[in-house]
Design a protein around this motif. Structure first.
Motif, PDB file in Angstrom:
ATOM      1  N   LEU A   1       0.827  -1.200   0.000  1.00 17.62           N
ATOM      2  CA  LEU A   1       0.000   0.000   0.000  1.00 17.62           C
ATOM      3  C   LEU A   1       0.864   1.255   0.000  1.00 17.62           C
ATOM      4  O   LEU A   1       0.565   2.240  -0.695  1.00 17.62           O
ATOM      5  N   PHE A   2       1.950   1.236   0.745  1.00 17.23           N
ATOM      6  CA  PHE A   2       2.828   2.400   0.823  1.00 17.23           C
ATOM      7  C   PHE A   2       3.456   2.712  -0.529  1.00 17.23           C
ATOM      8  O   PHE A   2       3.561   3.880  -0.933  1.00 17.23           O
ATOM      9  N   THR A   3       3.857   1.678  -1.259  1.00 12.61           N
ATOM     10  CA  THR A   3       4.445   1.880  -2.590  1.00 12.61           C
ATOM     11  C   THR A   3       3.425   2.470  -3.551  1.00 12.61           C
ATOM     12  O   THR A   3       3.733   3.373  -4.341  1.00 12.61           O
ATOM     13  N   LEU A   4       2.200   1.971  -3.510  1.00  6.41           N
ATOM     14  CA  LEU A   4       1.153   2.505  -4.384  1.00  6.41           C
ATOM     15  C   LEU A   4       0.848   3.964  -4.057  1.00  6.41           C
ATOM     16  O   LEU A   4       0.577   4.767  -4.969  1.00  6.41           O
TER      17      LEU A   4
ATOM     18  N   ILE B   1      -1.874   8.816  -7.365  1.00  5.31           N
ATOM     19  CA  ILE B   1      -2.265   9.971  -6.557  1.00  5.31           C
ATOM     20  C   ILE B   1      -3.115  10.936  -7.383  1.00  5.31           C
ATOM     21  O   ILE B   1      -4.089  11.509  -6.885  1.00  5.31           O
ATOM     22  N   ILE B   2      -2.763  11.145  -8.648  1.00  6.86           N
ATOM     23  CA  ILE B   2      -3.560  12.026  -9.506  1.00  6.86           C
ATOM     24  C   ILE B   2      -4.970  11.466  -9.678  1.00  6.86           C
ATOM     25  O   ILE B   2      -5.970  12.197  -9.572  1.00  6.86           O
ATOM     26  N   ALA B   3      -5.073  10.163  -9.938  1.00 11.53           N
ATOM     27  CA  ALA B   3      -6.393   9.543 -10.098  1.00 11.53           C
ATOM     28  C   ALA B   3      -7.200   9.643  -8.803  1.00 11.53           C
ATOM     29  O   ALA B   3      -8.403   9.953  -8.833  1.00 11.53           O
ATOM     30  N   ALA B   4      -6.545   9.388  -7.664  1.00 11.67           N
ATOM     31  CA  ALA B   4      -7.245   9.500  -6.377  1.00 11.67           C
ATOM     32  C   ALA B   4      -7.649  10.941  -6.099  1.00 11.67           C
ATOM     33  O   ALA B   4      -8.738  11.203  -5.558  1.00 11.67           O
TER      34      ALA B   4
END
Length: 511
Positions: free
Chosen positions: A279-282, A289-292
């Protein structure tokens, strides 16, 4: 005869247990029930808590126009307006029982001379409604990695069990503490259902276009639950009582749970055949991050409108209580339309472009809201807001899975946990920030600020046009999407083997 029908139904389920359509239906129903439960409480809880707190007072009138006042929280949070409904029951009674030709264009209660009563937040109702989003926000980071290790079947079935328990607690709870626990439990169940459900769809629908279409249909279940929940709860609470709507939802949840038992068969832990990306790598991946961020800021606009638009309508339009809820209906209807249209269309036009246009449309629609002079002037801006958010969500949710395929290991639990966190942040931060900002600088400036934020964020979606990935990953995706016949599922697919639904010819090459 009944036994023969049951035997035939069981045989059909056995034959179709690997059907992707049946899996999609299960996820659709899970999201539908989750969001119906999320919104069905809105017309019920403020009135019910008032009766608990003031048992000596006559019960507030629950006529249809007054009950529509609570529909303003179509998505989750209606702290201020629900508080007004709960703390001003006598006003609602006088509004309904004193109509007449001499009442003027609107009643005194609908035309407040000051905003003091309007902005007086009901803390108990606010904490109760916010507990679901808060718990879901805290639970998602744990559910995502868990699905990576044990598969999707057990978490989504656990979500059904928790949701069923929460629904029963809502039906029979007679204290604020138990209602608070029920709402918090719903947050845990919702996290399990949404993260595991989206991850399962991404693993079953490996083709990018088909995945987008499937996720668009699943998001349609979310939109339908938001649309149907408030009037469903209001009508049953009016004519039957508090317990009835929750018992009906519990029965529907049992149906979904029975389907999961037959189709998903969540009895065994799936071994981790391929270790997923942490999860940390993602979270360090700028494209994710842009999509989120698009999901978060796109939904924050409607989240900020929930506690502030009704107050502004009462101040400037002298709006009646039923109008406060009806004003949000175009957004819910258009969201349902947008997710179904762009679930497929976004792939053809480019998901990055669809999200970019959606963010710009959200921004301009939100900015146009304060220019309305009556409820009819709100129809087009609110329709645009819901339609644009549907464009963003139906584009960014499939992109999350595509980015994992392209840049990481094709295990989807953690990335959809990030997507759900972004969604929850939008609806957790939006109302809490929006109310105080609107009180300080006014509703029109609040809408202008969030609209400009959406417009300024939109160009970042250009980076999602051609995100970089290893040549090996790109070759695998190209080969997978250009395949003319049977395709294999990803490593986290709970149904290894041949799937008759996949025996289709595909005439279009992957673009």
């Amino acid at each position: 005869m009944v036994l023969e029908w049951l035997y035939g139904f069981r045989q059909w389920l056995r034959e179709e247990h690997r059907s992707r359509k049946l899996i999609l239906f299960i996820v659709f129903v899970a999201l539908l029930l989750d969001n119906m439960l999320m919104t069905v409480v809105v017309p019920i809880i403020p009135n019910y808590l008032y009766q608990l707190d003031t048992p000596e007072a006559p019960p507030p009138n629950r006529s249809a126009p007054a009950s529509f006042h609570s529909i303003v929280s179509l998505y989750d949070n209606s702290v201020k307006t629900s508080g007004t409904a709960a703390s001003s029951p006598v006003t609602a009674v006088s509004t309904v029982t004193s109509p007449g030709p001499t009442a003027g264009p609107a009643n005194a209660s609908d035309c407040p001379t000051s905003t003091t009563g309007l902005v007086n937040e009901n803390v108990k109702v606010g904490m109760l409604f916010a507990s679901k989003a808060t718990v879901q926000l805290l639970t998602n980071p744990f559910i995502g990695p868990l699905t990576n290790r044990i598969g999707y079947q057990i978490p989504i079935f656990a979500g059904f069990c928790i949701m069923f328990l929460s629904t029963i607690m809502f039906a029979f709870s007679s204290s604020y503490a138990l209602l608070f626990v029920a709402r918090s439990l719903q947050g845990v169940g919702s996290s399990c259902s949404s993260v595991a459900g989206m991850g399962m769809l991404a693993s079953v629908y490996t083709d990018d276009e088909e995945r987008g279409h499937a996720i668009g249909i699943a998001l349609g279940g979310l939109a339908m639950g938001v649309l149907v929940g408030p009037p469903f709860g209001s009508v049953l609470y009016e004519f039957v009582g508090k317990t009835a709507p929750f018992l009906i939802l519990a029965f529907l949840a049992l149906f979904d749970g029975a389907l999961q038992l037959f189709v998903l068969q969540p009895t065994k832990v799936e071994p981790e055949s391929q270790k997923g990306t942490s999860l940390f790598t993602l979270m360090k991946d700028p494209y994710i991050i842009i999509a989120a961020g698009a999901i978060c800021f796109g939904n924050m606009g409607i989240a900020m409108m929930e506690p502030t638009l009704p107050i502004w309508m009462m101040e400037t339009m002298c709006a009646r209580k039923w109008q406060l809820g009806v004003a949000f209906l175009p957004a819910s209807i258009s969201y349902l339309i947008g997710t179904n249209i762009f679930g497929t269309l976004a792939h053809r036009m480019g998901r990055w472009l669809c999200a970019l246009i959606g963010m710009v449309l959200v921004g301009f629609s939100v900015i146009c809201v304060p220019f309305a002079r009556d409820i009819y002037g709100l129809i087009l801006p609110n329709f645009g807001v819901g339609f644009a958010i549907g464009m963003v969500d139906s584009s960014m949710m499939p992109i999350m899975g595509y980015l994992v395929d392209l840049r990481h290991v094709s295990v989807y639990g953690s990335v959809y946990a990030i997507a759900d966190v972004a969604f929850c942040m939008g609806f957790a931060l939006g109302p809490s920030i929006g109310g105080s900002v609107a009180e300080s600088i006014g509703f029109p400036w609040l809408m202008t600020i969030i609209g400009l934020v959406d417009v300024l964020f939109a160009p970042l979606c250009i980076f999602l046009r051609n995100p970089p990935g290893s040549e090996e990953k790109i070759a695998i995706l190209m080969d997978s999407n250009c395949s003319m016949k049977t395709r294999t599922y990803s490593t986290q697919d709970p149904y290894q083997g041949h799937d008759p639904d996949l025996d289709e010819d595909y005439d279009e090459d992957y673009d």
